[in-house]
Enzyme design. Structure first.
Site, PDB file in Angstrom:
ATOM      1  N   LYS A  97      44.164  86.462  24.981  1.00 27.32           N
ATOM      2  CA  LYS A  97      43.483  86.444  26.212  1.00 27.32           C
ATOM      3  C   LYS A  97      42.856  87.535  26.222  1.00 27.32           C
ATOM      4  CE  LYS A  97      45.351  85.802  30.961  1.00 27.32           C
ATOM      5  NZ  LYS A  97      46.500  85.690  32.106  1.00 27.32           N
ATOM      6  N   ASP A 104      48.328  72.903  34.054  1.00 20.19           N
ATOM      7  CA  ASP A 104      47.901  73.816  32.612  1.00 20.19           C
ATOM      8  C   ASP A 104      48.702  74.857  32.474  1.00 20.19           C
ATOM      9  OD1 ASP A 104      45.994  73.986  35.050  1.00 20.19           O
ATOM     10  OD2 ASP A 104      45.555  75.585  33.889  1.00 20.19           O
TER      11      ASP A 104
END
Length: 485
Positions: A123, A265
């Site tokens: 990330k 998601d």
């Protein structure tokens, strides 16, 4: 000299790079991902390494250096391909086909010492085809918050991802909701899978039922292996996913955790909790507590989390109808509330010290506990911790002693509810012998650690980083969480 040249780039000596990576998802083909290149960063500083989970990878923390982490997860040397996964999703109830890994990628997959397959997902590692105009970066505070959330939830017994490492990258980022420029980081998450509900929804959007079946077979093969040879494995998969998600959301509720962004998601196909953005732990028992400032209508407020997860599972039925009979899925989903209620009651009773109670007593105690917490607005975490801190075997003999040495002071107007709760708790304790009461005391201590992760606690760890680059309060907080202090 380039940044890469300042580090040892002999990959054969880096145990993080020489792990036995498996191309499990990669082998499905590029209908599910795009190969991407990691960003290059001006300065890399290791800020966090999770030595607690290295043994699960078969690694001795003492032989893995800080430089190994930076080379593997800051310079991204020795690993190809890096895969940005494709997915869509329902965001605040509206379908969004413009999603996908926009600031991260699947770094690799490795088999743990427990035989399970784990993902390393980044990330903040740079732009991808799905960045949608974003910079692909993660703020340093975002990395800090995810480390803390994952460790806190893990210690509270929630099925969650963990953070393997966090590296500061030396970039200044501009964010509308933070003082800018703000510092940046790369975080590496370790969890079972980054396949999301939205991964299947995207394939349905493009009418690729063949790819849905292929992906579902992959999921069962790697994450529901006990079902692989069952004749009705697809229906059994969905039924088990329902159970996993129901139990997960019950774990959140008992922990007082509000995820904040329960879009499809952000729902894992393995039933794990992951991807922590504007989450919060509730300070007091307010059912309508909302963690995200942009959740204007409270769609993802604390009390709505079970119904939202159930709705997300219902939406997942749409793509899965390509493989699974609708009636079978509806039968599986019909058990969601039963699973969630049972898990929540079990966990809340444990927070109150009991492994089990007779149903009438259990329901009365839980109802009265939540009623008092809501009306009094006594701290949610504080209440249970004070029970653990001040518990005495004498509570069994005298109702007036229950919580008598605690910091719990019921506000005016809630005294009667508090007194009723104390009398009921004493009455229930009176059904146990002294040896059993000692076990109740142990349960209270185990299920109610001292350290809570309320927003002020996070800020107390963050402000020294901002003001003085002092990381010690952060490290102390993580240590306290991990030691259940």
């Amino acid at each position: 000299m380039t940044l890469a040249e300042t580090f040892n780039t002999e990959n054969h000596g880096n145990p993080l790079i020489t792990l036995n990576y498996e191309p499990a998802l990669e082998s499905l083909g590029n209908d599910y991902y795009d190969e991407v290149t990691a960003a290059e960063f001006p300065q890399l500083t290791l800020r966090w390494r999770n030595d607690a989970i290295l043994p699960r990878l078969g690694l001795n923390p003492q032989i893995v250096t800080d430089e190994d982490f930076i080379t593997a997860f800051g310079l991204f040397q020795g690993r190809k391909p890096l895969l940005a996964l494709r997915y869509h999703g329902y965001q605040f109830g509206e379908y969004n086909p413009n999603l996908g890994d926009g600031r991260g990628f699947l770094y690799g997959q490795v088999r743990g010492t427990d035989g399970e397959l784990y993902d390393f997902g980044t990330k903040g590692s740079g732009r991808t085809p799905y960045s949608r105009g974003g910079d692909g970066m993660l703020t340093l505070k975002g990395g800090v918050r995810e480390v803390l959330a994952a460790e806190a939830l893990h210690q509270l017994g929630v099925r969650t991802s963990r953070c393997l490492t966090m590296i500061e990258t030396g970039l200044g980022l501009w964010r509308g909701d933070e003082p800018s420029p703000t510092r940046s980081s790369v975080m590496v998450r370790m969890n079972k899978s980054h396949i999301r509900f939205g991964t299947f929804e995207r394939l349905h959007y493009f009418q690729r039922s063949d790819l849905i079946k292929k992906l579902l077979d992959h999921v069962i093969e790697h994450y529901y292996r006990h079902l692989a040879h069952e004749s009705d494995k697809y229906a059994l998969f969905y039924a088990e996913l329902v159970k996993r998600v129901a139990e997960l959301v019950a774990q959140w509720m008992a922990a007082g955790f509000c995820h904040a962004v329960l879009n499809t998601d952000n729902m894992s196909i393995t039933g794990e909790s992951f991807d922590y953005g504007p989450y919060a732990f509730i300070p007091t028992y307010n059912p309508y507590f909302t963690a995200a400032y942009f959740d204007y209508y409270g769609r993802y407020c604390y009390i709505q989390q079970p119904s939202i997860c159930q709705w997300n599972l219902e939406m997942l039925q749409v793509p899965l109808r390509a493989v699974i009979d609708k009636a079978d899925m509806e039968a599986g989903l019909a058990k969601f509330s039963e699973y969630c209620h049972a898990e929540y009651n079990s966990l809340m009773l444990k927070k109150l010290g009991f492994e089990e109670l007779k149903t009438p007593e259990a329901e009365e105690l839980l109802s009265l506990t939540l009623k008092f917490l809501q009306e009094s607005q006594v701290g949610y975490h504080q209440f249970f911790y004070e029970m653990a801190r001040t518990f005495s075997i004498k509570w069994r003999d005298e109702p007036g002693l229950v919580l008598s040495g605690s910091d719990i002071v019921p506000p005016s107007g809630t005294d009667a509810n508090f007194d009723n709760w104390c009398v009921l708790y004493h009455k229930i304790l009176n059904n146990f012998d002294y040896e059993q009461v000692k076990i109740i005391a142990q349960n209270l201590t185990h299920y109610n650690p001292k350290t809570s992760l309320l927003r002020p606690t996070i800020e107390e760890a963050w402000e020294p980083i901002v003001q003085e680059d002092n990381w010690q309060p952060f490290y102390d907080l993580v240590k306290s969480i991990q030691s259940r202090g």
